[in-house]
Design a protein around this motif. Structure first.
Motif, PDB file in Angstrom:
ATOM      1  N   PHE A 210       0.834  -1.205   0.000  1.00 33.31           N
ATOM      2  CA  PHE A 210       0.000   0.000   0.000  1.00 33.31           C
ATOM      3  C   PHE A 210       0.868   1.255   0.000  1.00 33.31           C
ATOM      4  CE2 PHE A 210      -2.363   3.429   1.972  1.00 33.31           C
ATOM      5  CZ  PHE A 210      -3.603   3.352   1.359  1.00 33.31           C
ATOM      6  N   THR A 211       1.924   1.248   0.805  1.00 31.91           N
ATOM      7  CA  THR A 211       2.811   2.413   0.869  1.00 31.91           C
ATOM      8  C   THR A 211       3.543   2.622  -0.444  1.00 31.91           C
ATOM      9  OG1 THR A 211       3.114   2.030   3.245  1.00 31.91           O
ATOM     10  CG2 THR A 211       4.692   3.477   2.155  1.00 31.91           C
ATOM     11  N   PHE A 212       4.036   1.522  -1.047  1.00 33.22           N
ATOM     12  CA  PHE A 212       4.745   1.637  -2.322  1.00 33.22           C
ATOM     13  C   PHE A 212       3.844   2.239  -3.400  1.00 33.22           C
ATOM     14  CE2 PHE A 212       7.524  -2.235  -1.097  1.00 33.22           C
ATOM     15  CZ  PHE A 212       8.277  -1.424  -0.264  1.00 33.22           C
ATOM     16  N   VAL A 213       2.640   1.703  -3.508  1.00 32.81           N
ATOM     17  CA  VAL A 213       1.741   2.131  -4.582  1.00 32.81           C
ATOM     18  C   VAL A 213       1.214   3.531  -4.313  1.00 32.81           C
ATOM     19  CG1 VAL A 213      -0.419   1.593  -5.767  1.00 32.81           C
ATOM     20  CG2 VAL A 213       1.139  -0.249  -5.124  1.00 32.81           C
ATOM     21  N   TRP A 214       0.877   3.832  -3.078  1.00 32.05           N
ATOM     22  CA  TRP A 214       0.348   5.153  -2.757  1.00 32.05           C
ATOM     23  C   TRP A 214       1.375   6.243  -3.043  1.00 32.05           C
ATOM     24  CZ3 TRP A 214      -4.474   6.679  -0.959  1.00 32.05           C
ATOM     25  CH2 TRP A 214      -4.577   7.995  -0.518  1.00 32.05           C
ATOM     26  N   ASN A 215       2.642   5.970  -2.742  1.00 33.40           N
ATOM     27  CA  ASN A 215       3.695   6.970  -2.930  1.00 33.40           C
ATOM     28  C   ASN A 215       4.275   6.986  -4.336  1.00 33.40           C
ATOM     29  OD1 ASN A 215       3.514   7.796  -0.247  1.00 33.40           O
ATOM     30  ND2 ASN A 215       5.036   6.316   0.436  1.00 33.40           N
ATOM     31  N   ASP A 216       3.783   6.147  -5.227  1.00 29.36           N
ATOM     32  CA  ASP A 216       4.327   6.118  -6.585  1.00 29.36           C
ATOM     33  C   ASP A 216       4.026   7.420  -7.318  1.00 29.36           C
ATOM     34  OD1 ASP A 216       5.289   4.792  -9.153  1.00 29.36           O
ATOM     35  OD2 ASP A 216       3.214   5.270  -9.662  1.00 29.36           O
ATOM     36  N   TYR A 217       5.048   7.969  -7.928  1.00 30.18           N
ATOM     37  CA  TYR A 217       4.893   9.174  -8.727  1.00 30.18           C
ATOM     38  C   TYR A 217       5.270   8.929 -10.186  1.00 30.18           C
ATOM     39  CZ  TYR A 217       5.804  13.870 -10.549  1.00 30.18           C
ATOM     40  OH  TYR A 217       5.813  14.999 -11.317  1.00 30.18           O
ATOM     41  N   PHE A 218       6.305   8.128 -10.393  1.00 27.13           N
ATOM     42  CA  PHE A 218       6.844   7.944 -11.740  1.00 27.13           C
ATOM     43  C   PHE A 218       5.803   7.355 -12.686  1.00 27.13           C
ATOM     44  CE2 PHE A 218       9.130   5.392 -14.889  1.00 27.13           C
ATOM     45  CZ  PHE A 218       9.945   6.360 -15.461  1.00 27.13           C
ATOM     46  N   TRP A 219       5.216   6.216 -12.306  1.00 26.47           N
ATOM     47  CA  TRP A 219       4.282   5.544 -13.221  1.00 26.47           C
ATOM     48  C   TRP A 219       2.947   6.264 -13.289  1.00 26.47           C
ATOM     49  CZ3 TRP A 219       6.368   2.727 -16.613  1.00 26.47           C
ATOM     50  CH2 TRP A 219       7.508   1.974 -16.323  1.00 26.47           C
ATOM     51  N   ALA A 220       2.602   6.993 -12.247  1.00 25.62           N
ATOM     52  CA  ALA A 220       1.360   7.767 -12.308  1.00 25.62           C
ATOM     53  C   ALA A 220       1.443   8.856 -13.367  1.00 25.62           C
ATOM     54  CB  ALA A 220       1.066   8.380 -10.941  1.00 25.62           C
ATOM     55  N   THR A 221       2.638   9.425 -13.562  1.00 27.09           N
ATOM     56  CA  THR A 221       2.796  10.448 -14.598  1.00 27.09           C
ATOM     57  C   THR A 221       3.015   9.846 -15.978  1.00 27.09           C
ATOM     58  OG1 THR A 221       5.177  10.552 -14.104  1.00 27.09           O
ATOM     59  CG2 THR A 221       3.740  12.099 -12.954  1.00 27.09           C
ATOM     60  N   VAL A 222       3.504   8.600 -16.040  1.00 24.40           N
ATOM     61  CA  VAL A 222       3.749   7.959 -17.336  1.00 24.40           C
ATOM     62  C   VAL A 222       2.462   7.407 -17.933  1.00 24.40           C
ATOM     63  CG1 VAL A 222       4.898   6.005 -18.466  1.00 24.40           C
ATOM     64  CG2 VAL A 222       6.167   7.425 -16.852  1.00 24.40           C
ATOM     65  N   LEU A 223       1.620   6.815 -17.111  1.00 20.96           N
ATOM     66  CA  LEU A 223       0.445   6.100 -17.608  1.00 20.96           C
ATOM     67  C   LEU A 223      -0.861   6.875 -17.472  1.00 20.96           C
ATOM     68  CD1 LEU A 223       1.227   2.518 -16.246  1.00 20.96           C
ATOM     69  CD2 LEU A 223       1.649   3.426 -18.529  1.00 20.96           C
ATOM     70  N   ILE A 224      -0.847   8.023 -16.781  1.00 21.46           N
ATOM     71  CA  ILE A 224      -2.070   8.788 -16.560  1.00 21.46           C
ATOM     72  C   ILE A 224      -1.879  10.212 -17.067  1.00 21.46           C
ATOM     73  CG2 ILE A 224      -3.727   9.628 -14.857  1.00 21.46           C
ATOM     74  CD1 ILE A 224      -3.792   6.627 -15.189  1.00 21.46           C
ATOM     75  N   GLN A 225      -2.887  10.733 -17.759  1.00 24.43           N
ATOM     76  CA  GLN A 225      -2.832  12.094 -18.282  1.00 24.43           C
ATOM     77  C   GLN A 225      -3.918  12.996 -17.709  1.00 24.43           C
ATOM     78  OE1 GLN A 225      -0.665  13.619 -20.459  1.00 24.43           O
ATOM     79  NE2 GLN A 225       0.637  11.806 -20.310  1.00 24.43           N
ATOM     80  N   GLY A 226      -5.128  12.484 -17.580  1.00 22.08           N
ATOM     81  CA  GLY A 226      -6.247  13.330 -17.171  1.00 22.08           C
ATOM     82  C   GLY A 226      -6.509  13.283 -15.679  1.00 22.08           C
ATOM     83  N   ASP A 227      -7.203  14.311 -15.184  1.00 16.64           N
ATOM     84  CA  ASP A 227      -7.541  14.375 -13.766  1.00 16.64           C
ATOM     85  C   ASP A 227      -8.509  13.273 -13.345  1.00 16.64           C
ATOM     86  OD1 ASP A 227      -5.918  16.538 -13.409  1.00 16.64           O
ATOM     87  OD2 ASP A 227      -7.524  18.031 -13.442  1.00 16.64           O
ATOM     88  N   HIS A 228      -9.234  12.684 -14.288  1.00 21.44           N
ATOM     89  CA  HIS A 228     -10.226  11.677 -13.927  1.00 21.44           C
ATOM     90  C   HIS A 228      -9.590  10.439 -13.302  1.00 21.44           C
ATOM     91  CE1 HIS A 228      -8.722  10.303 -17.821  1.00 21.44           C
ATOM     92  NE2 HIS A 228      -9.167   9.105 -17.503  1.00 21.44           N
ATOM     93  N   ALA A 229      -8.308  10.184 -13.586  1.00 23.38           N
ATOM     94  CA  ALA A 229      -7.638   9.000 -13.047  1.00 23.38           C
ATOM     95  C   ALA A 229      -6.311   9.343 -12.390  1.00 23.38           C
ATOM     96  CB  ALA A 229      -7.399   7.975 -14.160  1.00 23.38           C
ATOM     97  N   MET A 230      -6.026  10.602 -12.148  1.00 20.96           N
ATOM     98  CA  MET A 230      -4.732  11.027 -11.614  1.00 20.96           C
ATOM     99  C   MET A 230      -4.639  10.719 -10.122  1.00 20.96           C
ATOM    100  SD  MET A 230      -1.897  12.459 -12.671  1.00 20.96           S
ATOM    101  CE  MET A 230      -2.335  13.452 -14.111  1.00 20.96           C
TER     102      MET A 230
END
Length: 283
Positions: A210-230
């Protein structure tokens, strides 16, 4: 093998420890203190360059009120929950099954399969950025919560399997053999014998994932573009204005975003420590 307790060390080392420990703690806490103070500063302090001094005006209610009323922070927090919780369930469930197979059964390719799980953890994420993005586009999963969840489950399964396999190998194998002699099939052995004994490890692993995924920044910016899933980690950058940097809002959002992992850790602290230390000593 283990370091000497500080009480048994030489007086010079004890003095160095008493001086160095508070300094190291202060250096570690200094950025957190700075972020906390920035979150309650006014815009005038930020414009004047007062980043480290005492706030000239306290804007606690104004900054946090604006954070929740004037920004999509709640949506970002909800997206992070929709990514982190299914990832924890999926990765831990797969790791339990794979760890049981690799820890209990003896077959020729056992070590090879285990090394494949472990080896994936040593691949730099930056190398995988382009192929993972292209794959998500081909599968129609780009810019979606489901795509990010599936990606995290796939990448977290290696570490989780490594963790569970080593934990299961420390369990008394006589219990499994006794259950088989009594006529239990493999699924019953896993569900009624092994799974209850894995509860401390499950709690520890769930907190880590949970901590690893919650704190992820790199893949959130690579695979997500819109606010609907950010997720919230990547969404914090949107709290800045188009022309003026609102660091007080970014700092307040960072503190709010850090609360869920901290809360979960304290709620499951006993299980987390038991899962990490179980089997560390014998005799």
């Amino acid at each position: 093998m283990f370091p000497t307790p500080i009480q048994q060390a030489a007086p010079a080392w004890q003095l160095l420890y008493r001086i160095g420990l508070p300094l190291a703690l202060l250096l570690w806490l200094l950025p957190l203190i700075a972020v906390a103070l920035t979150s309650v500063r006014g815009a005038a302090d930020m414009a004047a360059g007062n980043f480290w001094g005492w706030p000239s005006q306290w804007q606690l209610l104004a900054n946090y009120g604006q954070l929740f009323d004037g920004t999509p922070l709640l949506r970002y927090l909800g997206n992070s929950l929709l990514v982190a919780l299914p990832t924890v369930v999926g990765a831990v469930a797969l790791a339990c099954l794979a760890g049981f197979a690799l820890g209990v059964y003896r077959f020729k390719a056992n070590l090879l399969v285990f090394f494949l799980f472990v080896g994936g953890n040593f691949v730099p994420f930056q190398i995988l950025m382009v192929p993972v993005r292209d794959l998500s586009l081909r599968l129609g999963l780009y810019d979606s919560l489901s795509g990010l969840v599936l990606f995290h489950i796939a990448f977290q399964s290696g570490f989780c399997t490594f963790f569970m396999r080593n934990f299961i190998r420390e369990l008394p194998f006589e219990l499994i053999e006794a259950a088989r002699i009594e006529g239990a099939n493999e699924w019953q052995v896993f569900r009624r014998i092994v799974l209850p004994l894995m509860r401390p490890a499950l709690a520890a692993l769930a907190v880590l994932v949970f901590t690893f995924v919650w704190n992820d920044y790199f893949w959130a910016t690579v695979l997500i573009q819109g606010d609907h899933a950010m997720p919230v980690t990547a969404g914090l950058k949107a709290l800045n204005g188009a022309w003026v940097a609102q660091w007080q809002l970014v700092s307040a959002g960072s503190i709010v975003a850090a609360l869920p992992p901290v809360l979960i850790f304290f709620l499951m602290q006993k299980q987390f420590i038991a899962g990490l230390t179980l089997g560390a000593t014998k005799g």
